[in-house]
Design a protein around this motif. Structure first.
Motif, PDB file in Angstrom:
ATOM      1  N   ASP A   1       0.823  -1.217   0.000  1.00 26.11           N
ATOM      2  CA  ASP A   1       0.000   0.000   0.000  1.00 26.11           C
ATOM      3  C   ASP A   1       0.854   1.262   0.000  1.00 26.11           C
TER       4      ASP A   1
ATOM      5  N   ARG B   1       2.025   1.806  -3.515  1.00 24.48           N
ATOM      6  CA  ARG B   1       0.882   2.268  -4.309  1.00 24.48           C
ATOM      7  C   ARG B   1       0.646   3.762  -4.086  1.00 24.48           C
ATOM      8  N   LYS B   2       0.623   4.183  -2.827  1.00 24.41           N
ATOM      9  CA  LYS B   2       0.411   5.589  -2.504  1.00 24.41           C
ATOM     10  C   LYS B   2       1.526   6.451  -3.082  1.00 24.41           C
TER      11      LYS B   2
END
Length: 122
Positions: free
Chosen positions: A78, A81-82
């Motif tokens: 995550d 991804r961010k």
């Protein structure tokens, strides 16, 4: 220019390339896409990742609200991804306002455009 217009520019620009924003006015959406892609610096070790952002312009070349991710395929967790999505959004934000030709400025306002950012092949 009703509906969603798509920029036919792939995000495979090399990191570190800059675009002179004070250059001649942009005349086409391909030129707009190339100008924004020139501001794109993908995160290191992005792997095989991509994100598509949607955004709109005002006639003066500024953004009409923030860019929004509409599709993302990012290698990693995550946090990765961010980081990838934030880098693509930063490219759009940091590259604007754009200098648009009067003709392009007349037709651009309020339309939704998409642009895909792709990590360089490793």
């Amino acid at each position: 220019m009703k509906g969603v217009a798509r920029l036919a520019i792939a995000g495979m620009m090399s990191a570190g390339v800059t675009h002179p924003l004070a250059a001649a006015p942009l005349n086409t959406m391909d030129e707009v896409g190339a100008a924004i892609q020139a501001c794109w610096t993908p995160p290191a070790d992005a792997g095989n990742s991509s994100v598509t952002l949607s955004f709109s312009f005002k006639r003066d070349g500024t953004l009409l609200g923030p860019p929004r991710p509409t599709a993302a395929k990012v290698a990693g967790d995550d946090k990765a991804r961010k980081s990838f999505i934030d880098a693509a959004s930063a490219a759009v934000k940091n590259c604007t306002p754009l200098t648009l030709s009067p003709t392009l400025a007349q037709g651009i306002a309020g339309n939704v455009f998409t642009l895909q950012f792709v990590s360089p092949k490793q």
